[in-house]
Design a protein around this motif. Structure first.
Motif, PDB file in Angstrom:
ATOM      1  N   TRP A  88       0.810  -1.214   0.000  1.00 54.64           N
ATOM      2  CA  TRP A  88       0.000   0.000   0.000  1.00 54.64           C
ATOM      3  C   TRP A  88       0.844   1.265   0.000  1.00 54.64           C
ATOM      4  O   TRP A  88       0.432   2.281  -0.554  1.00 54.64           O
ATOM      5  CB  TRP A  88      -0.903   0.027   1.237  1.00 54.64           C
ATOM      6  CG  TRP A  88      -2.084  -0.873   1.136  1.00 54.64           C
ATOM      7  CD1 TRP A  88      -2.192  -2.128   1.658  1.00 54.64           C
ATOM      8  CD2 TRP A  88      -3.314  -0.612   0.475  1.00 54.64           C
ATOM      9  NE1 TRP A  88      -3.428  -2.658   1.365  1.00 54.64           N
ATOM     10  CE2 TRP A  88      -4.137  -1.733   0.636  1.00 54.64           C
ATOM     11  CE3 TRP A  88      -3.802   0.473  -0.236  1.00 54.64           C
ATOM     12  CZ2 TRP A  88      -5.419  -1.802   0.115  1.00 54.64           C
ATOM     13  CZ3 TRP A  88      -5.077   0.401  -0.749  1.00 54.64           C
ATOM     14  CH2 TRP A  88      -5.873  -0.727  -0.575  1.00 54.64           C
ATOM     15  N   ILE A  89       1.980   1.226   0.639  1.00 55.19           N
ATOM     16  CA  ILE A  89       2.740   2.449   0.898  1.00 55.19           C
ATOM     17  C   ILE A  89       3.201   3.120  -0.396  1.00 55.19           C
ATOM     18  O   ILE A  89       3.295   4.340  -0.465  1.00 55.19           O
ATOM     19  CB  ILE A  89       3.914   2.196   1.868  1.00 55.19           C
ATOM     20  CG1 ILE A  89       4.340   3.504   2.545  1.00 55.19           C
ATOM     21  CG2 ILE A  89       5.081   1.544   1.189  1.00 55.19           C
ATOM     22  CD1 ILE A  89       3.330   4.071   3.465  1.00 55.19           C
TER      23      ILE A  89
ATOM     24  N   VAL B 107       0.519   9.163  -4.427  1.00 47.99           N
ATOM     25  CA  VAL B 107      -0.561  10.158  -4.352  1.00 47.99           C
ATOM     26  C   VAL B 107      -0.045  11.447  -3.710  1.00 47.99           C
ATOM     27  O   VAL B 107      -0.357  12.553  -4.172  1.00 47.99           O
ATOM     28  CB  VAL B 107      -1.781   9.595  -3.585  1.00 47.99           C
ATOM     29  CG1 VAL B 107      -2.792  10.684  -3.258  1.00 47.99           C
ATOM     30  CG2 VAL B 107      -2.431   8.481  -4.385  1.00 47.99           C
ATOM     31  N   LYS B 108       0.771  11.323  -2.673  1.00 44.76           N
ATOM     32  CA  LYS B 108       1.315  12.523  -2.022  1.00 44.76           C
ATOM     33  C   LYS B 108       2.270  13.274  -2.939  1.00 44.76           C
ATOM     34  O   LYS B 108       2.271  14.509  -2.954  1.00 44.76           O
ATOM     35  CB  LYS B 108       2.004  12.131  -0.715  1.00 44.76           C
ATOM     36  CG  LYS B 108       1.016  11.689   0.350  1.00 44.76           C
ATOM     37  CD  LYS B 108       1.720  11.131   1.561  1.00 44.76           C
ATOM     38  CE  LYS B 108       0.712  10.582   2.567  1.00 44.76           C
ATOM     39  NZ  LYS B 108       1.350   9.800   3.616  1.00 44.76           N
TER      40      LYS B 108
ATOM     41  N   ALA C 118      -5.415   9.558   3.606  1.00 40.18           N
ATOM     42  CA  ALA C 118      -5.920   9.254   4.952  1.00 40.18           C
ATOM     43  C   ALA C 118      -7.238   8.478   4.873  1.00 40.18           C
ATOM     44  O   ALA C 118      -7.450   7.528   5.626  1.00 40.18           O
ATOM     45  CB  ALA C 118      -6.104  10.543   5.754  1.00 40.18           C
ATOM     46  N   ILE C 119      -8.102   8.875   3.958  1.00 36.84           N
ATOM     47  CA  ILE C 119      -9.382   8.171   3.796  1.00 36.84           C
ATOM     48  C   ILE C 119      -9.149   6.746   3.304  1.00 36.84           C
ATOM     49  O   ILE C 119      -9.713   5.798   3.846  1.00 36.84           O
ATOM     50  CB  ILE C 119     -10.313   8.943   2.828  1.00 36.84           C
ATOM     51  CG1 ILE C 119     -10.785  10.242   3.483  1.00 36.84           C
ATOM     52  CG2 ILE C 119     -11.503   8.083   2.407  1.00 36.84           C
ATOM     53  CD1 ILE C 119     -11.494  11.190   2.535  1.00 36.84           C
ATOM     54  N   VAL C 120      -8.305   6.590   2.304  1.00 36.47           N
ATOM     55  CA  VAL C 120      -8.047   5.259   1.748  1.00 36.47           C
ATOM     56  C   VAL C 120      -7.422   4.352   2.798  1.00 36.47           C
ATOM     57  O   VAL C 120      -7.808   3.193   2.941  1.00 36.47           O
ATOM     58  CB  VAL C 120      -7.156   5.353   0.483  1.00 36.47           C
ATOM     59  CG1 VAL C 120      -6.662   3.986   0.053  1.00 36.47           C
ATOM     60  CG2 VAL C 120      -7.933   6.018  -0.642  1.00 36.47           C
TER      61      VAL C 120
ATOM     62  N   SER D 112      -2.065  -2.701   6.607  1.00 29.23           N
ATOM     63  CA  SER D 112      -1.736  -4.104   6.785  1.00 29.23           C
ATOM     64  C   SER D 112      -3.037  -4.889   6.814  1.00 29.23           C
ATOM     65  O   SER D 112      -3.875  -4.685   7.671  1.00 29.23           O
ATOM     66  CB  SER D 112      -0.985  -4.314   8.103  1.00 29.23           C
ATOM     67  OG  SER D 112      -0.803  -5.674   8.333  1.00 29.23           O
ATOM     68  N   THR D 113      -3.173  -5.770   5.869  1.00 33.62           N
ATOM     69  CA  THR D 113      -4.401  -6.558   5.815  1.00 33.62           C
ATOM     70  C   THR D 113      -4.201  -7.966   6.386  1.00 33.62           C
ATOM     71  O   THR D 113      -5.117  -8.767   6.368  1.00 33.62           O
ATOM     72  CB  THR D 113      -4.905  -6.658   4.364  1.00 33.62           C
ATOM     73  OG1 THR D 113      -3.851  -7.199   3.559  1.00 33.62           O
ATOM     74  CG2 THR D 113      -5.333  -5.301   3.835  1.00 33.62           C
TER      75      THR D 113
END
Length: 190
Positions: free
Chosen positions: A146-147, A153-154, A177-179, A186-187
């Motif tokens: 994810w990172i 995006v940033k 932040a929303i995503v 971590s899933t």
């Protein structure tokens, strides 16, 4: 140093930083609904910074729970990440008062990206210090997927702030932040 001592220090510093955020809020010129409405960018920047730092703290709690060992690299990257985090009240105050200013948004973006970068390096060091910990490794590997999107995006927000729309940076932070809230970094199961 024990893991507990470092996590307690991180918790304390983040709590102080988050408290200072509210102290940096501007006061309305008149105590009226219109006076508060005029400060909407201030409240937005404060709220976003508070919850972004809070989200980071929650994720740290979830990941560090599984860590068994820390080393000097983890300690030092944590300290650098906290240093960058300590700039949040200052950066938030500047961006809140100068919401449509490119330089203010870029400064805010640099602080956000610095915290993100050193947070990522800290997790990498934590993973290396706990190589034999399969559960932590699995969680941090899921986080790493994810990172890259988060950082991309940033960076797009930062470039957009420079090129054509200054508030793009703060909106990029809001989007990430929303995503991250909807789809945790971590899933892997606890």
């Amino acid at each position: 140093m024990s893991k507990e001592r470092l996590t307690t220090f991180i918790d304390a510093v983040l709590a102080i930083v988050m408290t200072i955020l509210v102290l940096e809020l501007e006061k309305p010129r008149s105590i009226t609904p219109q006076g508060f409405w005029e400060l909407r960018e201030n409240f937005f920047a404060y709220t976003l910074s508070f919850f972004w730092l809070g989200s980071m703290w929650v994720h740290m709690h979830n990941e560090w729970y599984h860590a068994k060992k820390i080393d000097n690299k983890v300690t030092w990257t944590s300290l650098i990440m906290l240093f960058c985090s300590s700039l949040f009240p200052y950066a938030t105050s500047i961006v809140a008062s100068n919401f449509y200013n490119t330089t203010a948004q870029v400064f805010y973006g640099v602080v956000v990206l610095s915290v993100t970068l050193f947070n990522t390096i800290m997790y990498s060091n934590l993973k290396n210090a706990n190589k034999d910990n399969e559960q932590l490794t699995r969680r941090l590997n899921a986080r790493n997927k994810w990172i890259y999107y988060d950082i991309a995006v940033k960076i797009i927000g930062l470039i957009s702030s420079i090129v054509f729309y200054p508030p793009a940076m703060i909106y990029a932070v809001l989007l990430t932040a929303i995503v991250i809230t909807i789809f945790p970094l971590s899933t892997a199961k606890k």
